[in-house]
Motif scaffolding. Structure first.
Motif, short mmCIF file in Angstrom:
data_model
loop_
_atom_site.label_atom_id
_atom_site.label_comp_id
_atom_site.label_asym_id
_atom_site.label_seq_id
_atom_site.Cartn_x
_atom_site.Cartn_y
_atom_site.Cartn_z
N LEU A 255 12.24 15.51 -14.18
CA LEU A 255 11.52 14.28 -13.85
C LEU A 255 11.94 13.74 -12.48
CD1 LEU A 255 11.62 12.44 -17.30
CD2 LEU A 255 9.61 13.46 -16.21
N VAL A 256 13.24 13.73 -12.20
CA VAL A 256 13.71 13.23 -10.90
C VAL A 256 13.23 14.13 -9.77
CG1 VAL A 256 15.76 12.78 -9.51
CG2 VAL A 256 15.68 12.01 -11.88
N LYS A 257 13.15 15.42 -10.01
CA LYS A 257 12.61 16.33 -9.00
C LYS A 257 11.17 15.95 -8.65
CE LYS A 257 13.31 20.67 -9.78
NZ LYS A 257 13.15 22.04 -10.35
N VAL A 258 10.38 15.65 -9.67
CA VAL A 258 8.99 15.24 -9.45
C VAL A 258 8.93 13.91 -8.70
CG1 VAL A 258 6.91 14.43 -10.65
CG2 VAL A 258 8.08 16.50 -11.44
N ILE A 259 9.77 12.97 -9.08
CA ILE A 259 9.79 11.66 -8.41
C ILE A 259 10.12 11.82 -6.93
CG2 ILE A 259 11.02 9.46 -8.26
CD1 ILE A 259 11.44 9.72 -11.34
N GLN A 260 11.15 12.58 -6.63
CA GLN A 260 11.58 12.74 -5.24
C GLN A 260 10.54 13.47 -4.40
OE1 GLN A 260 15.55 14.42 -5.53
NE2 GLN A 260 16.47 12.39 -5.68
N GLN A 261 9.83 14.41 -5.00
CA GLN A 261 8.74 15.07 -4.29
C GLN A 261 7.63 14.08 -3.95
OE1 GLN A 261 7.69 18.22 -7.02
NE2 GLN A 261 9.30 19.60 -6.28
N ARG B 123 0.46 4.32 -13.25
CA ARG B 123 -0.78 3.84 -12.60
C ARG B 123 -1.01 2.36 -12.91
NH1 ARG B 123 -2.61 9.14 -14.51
NH2 ARG B 123 -2.67 10.54 -12.70
N ASN B 124 -0.63 1.94 -14.12
CA ASN B 124 -0.77 0.53 -14.46
C ASN B 124 0.10 -0.35 -13.57
OD1 ASN B 124 -2.54 1.19 -16.52
ND2 ASN B 124 -0.98 1.12 -18.13
N VAL B 125 1.28 0.16 -13.19
CA VAL B 125 2.16 -0.60 -12.30
C VAL B 125 1.48 -0.79 -10.94
CG1 VAL B 125 4.37 -0.57 -11.09
CG2 VAL B 125 4.25 0.12 -13.48
N VAL B 126 0.72 0.20 -10.50
CA VAL B 126 0.00 0.08 -9.23
C VAL B 126 -0.95 -1.11 -9.27
CG1 VAL B 126 -1.69 1.22 -7.72
CG2 VAL B 126 0.18 2.54 -8.72
N SER B 127 -1.57 -1.33 -10.41
CA SER B 127 -2.57 -2.40 -10.51
C SER B 127 -1.95 -3.79 -10.60
CB SER B 127 -3.46 -2.17 -11.75
OG SER B 127 -2.70 -2.32 -12.95
N LEU B 128 -0.66 -3.87 -10.80
CA LEU B 128 0.01 -5.17 -10.91
C LEU B 128 0.29 -5.76 -9.53
CD1 LEU B 128 2.57 -4.31 -13.72
CD2 LEU B 128 0.44 -5.58 -13.98
N ALA B 129 0.32 -7.07 -9.47
CA ALA B 129 0.60 -7.74 -8.20
C ALA B 129 2.03 -7.47 -7.76
CB ALA B 129 0.37 -9.25 -8.35
N ASP B 130 2.21 -7.21 -6.49
CA ASP B 130 3.54 -7.00 -5.92
C ASP B 130 4.22 -8.36 -5.75
OD1 ASP B 130 5.78 -6.34 -4.48
OD2 ASP B 130 4.73 -5.21 -2.93
N PRO B 131 5.34 -8.58 -6.43
CA PRO B 131 5.97 -9.90 -6.33
C PRO B 131 6.73 -10.12 -5.02
CG PRO B 131 7.29 -8.48 -7.73
CD PRO B 131 6.05 -7.70 -7.37
N VAL B 132 7.08 -9.03 -4.32
CA VAL B 132 7.91 -9.15 -3.12
C VAL B 132 7.14 -9.91 -2.04
CG1 VAL B 132 9.11 -7.89 -1.30
CG2 VAL B 132 9.18 -7.05 -3.66
N ARG C 54 0.83 -1.21 0.00
CA ARG C 54 0.00 0.00 0.00
C ARG C 54 0.86 1.25 0.00
NH1 ARG C 54 -4.73 0.72 4.37
NH2 ARG C 54 -5.60 -0.89 3.00
N THR C 55 1.91 1.27 0.81
CA THR C 55 2.79 2.44 0.87
C THR C 55 3.45 2.68 -0.48
OG1 THR C 55 3.21 2.14 3.23
CG2 THR C 55 4.83 3.41 1.99
N LYS C 56 3.95 1.63 -1.09
CA LYS C 56 4.61 1.77 -2.39
C LYS C 56 3.62 2.22 -3.47
CE LYS C 56 6.32 -2.44 -2.14
NZ LYS C 56 7.08 -3.68 -2.47
N ASN C 57 2.42 1.66 -3.45
CA ASN C 57 1.41 2.05 -4.43
C ASN C 57 0.99 3.51 -4.25
OD1 ASN C 57 1.36 -0.39 -5.74
ND2 ASN C 57 -0.43 -1.17 -4.66
N ASN C 58 0.87 3.96 -3.02
CA ASN C 58 0.52 5.36 -2.78
C ASN C 58 1.59 6.29 -3.34
OD1 ASN C 58 -1.90 4.76 -1.52
ND2 ASN C 58 -1.05 4.83 0.55
N ALA C 59 2.84 5.89 -3.20
CA ALA C 59 3.93 6.70 -3.76
C ALA C 59 3.87 6.72 -5.29
CB ALA C 59 5.27 6.16 -3.29
N LEU C 60 3.53 5.59 -5.87
CA LEU C 60 3.40 5.54 -7.33
C LEU C 60 2.24 6.42 -7.83
CD1 LEU C 60 4.01 1.73 -7.87
CD2 LEU C 60 5.47 3.58 -8.70
N LEU C 61 1.12 6.38 -7.13
CA LEU C 61 -0.01 7.24 -7.51
C LEU C 61 0.36 8.71 -7.36
CD1 LEU C 61 -2.94 5.22 -5.88
CD2 LEU C 61 -2.45 5.47 -8.33
#
Length: 418
Positions: A156-162, A82-91, A23-30
């Motif tokens: 792009l990296v600035k946006v990612i880190q934010q 967003r599509n990555v969010v919908s994929l199953a987390d393999p970890v 959930r935490t990782k998906n929230n960051a992706l969104l």
């Protein structure tokens, strides 16, 4: 900037990511996807600065296309996240499990690789693809893009880190080497104290550099001569559409075809149609002697093939053409000319199809389909971090599972070995 400090920060961030919930990782992706769209103006302005410099430096249209972002492409990149969010987390997934005779339950569990270093050229979408897939799989990443997209990647990296910070994840989970000197690439390749895998995305020279200098395992991919073989039994009318798509749908990317191989039994009628279609699309044909004799009267621009032409990844509106005697001759050509990425056969003969599938050395092989499908999103993997053309660890589009390893887990009741 200090590579040792970046490596240590990435290692620390990877420790946090490995223990973060899906959930935490998906929230960051969104948050990342939303931030990309919200920052569209700044990102496109930075991209225009890079394009202006590229034009001033005389880069060709194929390379400019690889550099270009626009509103539609940026929106598609955000949707890929967003599509990555919908994929199953393999970890954390168990690959298999069994109970040994001594009572121990033994399993293999998927875990992140740790820290991934990626060196890439031109295409700015790679920055987002890597960040998204690494984040989903709990890996930290250290990125080094090409100088052609310097300003775009910085934005792009600035946006990612934010987005990471807003999700209470360490910003060092995605870091970017912004210094232009080549010594920084060499330094990253030898940062084995902190980096677990290097993924180069670019031409043959970049891959050669990484193989020669890295003290870290390197995933080789993204390069290879793409071939399409038209067998004697193929539907020639429908074949023209597939050839066209595989060459012109987006000619500057690695899964387009570079060479068309044609069975001698159908060479005359097929190449007549190919010449007409390629003339319409502005494709120059580079032909062996047999193909040249059939093509020179057609409307397409054509020249005789020179030494090395069939070993060239064109990445442009140029297509090699060669007439071959049968499927075995086609496979012999593939073996001799760097067929390790994506190759296809057009045929209505099941035996020819199976012979081609079994005989081609490429990472992805197609029967009656365009090679343009070698893509993480097209394969249902979400975005991809690379297309691996080697035979160990991962092969083909590298999605989520390919960014994980596994550990053995043994569970028992205070068991000791006799």
């Amino acid at each position: 900037m200090n590579l040792q400090q970046m490596g240590q920060a990435a290692r620390d961030a990877a420790y946090v990511l490995a223990q973060s919930s899906t959930r935490t990782k998906n929230n960051a992706l969104l948050a990342m996807a939303d931030a990309l769209e919200a920052s569209s103006s700044a990102i496109l302005a930075a991209n225009e600065r890079d394009l202006t410099t590229a034009r001033d430096n005389g880069l060709d249209e194929a390379m400019l296309d690889r550099l270009t972002l626009n509103s539609a492409r940026l929106k598609a990149i955000a949707q890929d996240v967003r599509n990555v969010v919908s994929l199953a987390d393999p970890v954390g997934a168990e690959l298999d499990s069994r109970v040994l005779e001594n009572g121990m339950r033994l399993s293999r569990r998927r875990v992140p690789l740790g820290v991934v270093g990626v060196i890439y050229e031109a295409r700015p979408n790679v920055t987002i693809d890597i960040a998204a897939l690494c984040l989903k799989t709990g890996n930290a990443s250290i990125l080094r893009g090409g100088r052609e997209t310097f300003h775009t990647n910085q934005e792009l990296v600035k946006v990612i880190q934010q987005a990471l910070a807003s999700s209470q994840l360490p910003q060092a989970a995605v870091q970017y080497i912004s210094e232009p000197g080549r010594e920084w690439v060499s330094g990253l390749l030898q940062l084995d104290q902190y980096v677990d895998m290097i993924i180069p995305r670019g031409g043959a020279n970049l891959h050669k550099l990484c193989k020669e200098q890295a003290t870290i395992p390197v995933i080789i991919g993204g390069f290879g001569i793409g071939h399409m073989f038209v067998d004697a039994s193929a539907d020639l009318v429908r074949a023209i559409e597939v050839i066209d798509n595989a060459k012109t749908q987006r000619p500057s990317v690695c899964n387009t075809i570079d060479t068309l191989l044609v069975h001698q039994a159908v060479a005359e009628p097929l190449l007549a149609g190919v010449s007409v279609r390629m003339a319409e699309k502005g494709v120059e044909l580079v032909a062996d002697s047999a193909a040249l004799a059939l093509l020179k009267a057609g409307p397409a621009k054509v020249r005789a093939a020179a030494e090395g032409d069939f070993d060239t990844e064109w990445l442009s509106l140029t297509l090699g053409v060669k007439v071959v005697s049968d499927v075995e001759a086609a496979l012999a050509h593939l073996r001799a000319h760097n067929a390790n990425h994506s190759d296809a056969i057009l045929t209505n003969d099941i035996l020819s199809a199976e012979r081609f599938i079994n005989g081609t050395p490429s990472a992805a092989v197609y029967v009656n389909a365009s090679t343009r499908f070698t893509d993480g999103a097209q394969f249902g993997l979400g975005a991809e971090v690379a297309v691996s053309t080697q035979k160990l660890h991962a092969r083909g589009p590298m999605g989520l599972e390919e960014l994980t390893s596994y550990k053995w887990v043994g569970q028992a009741d205070y068991l000791i070995r006799d």
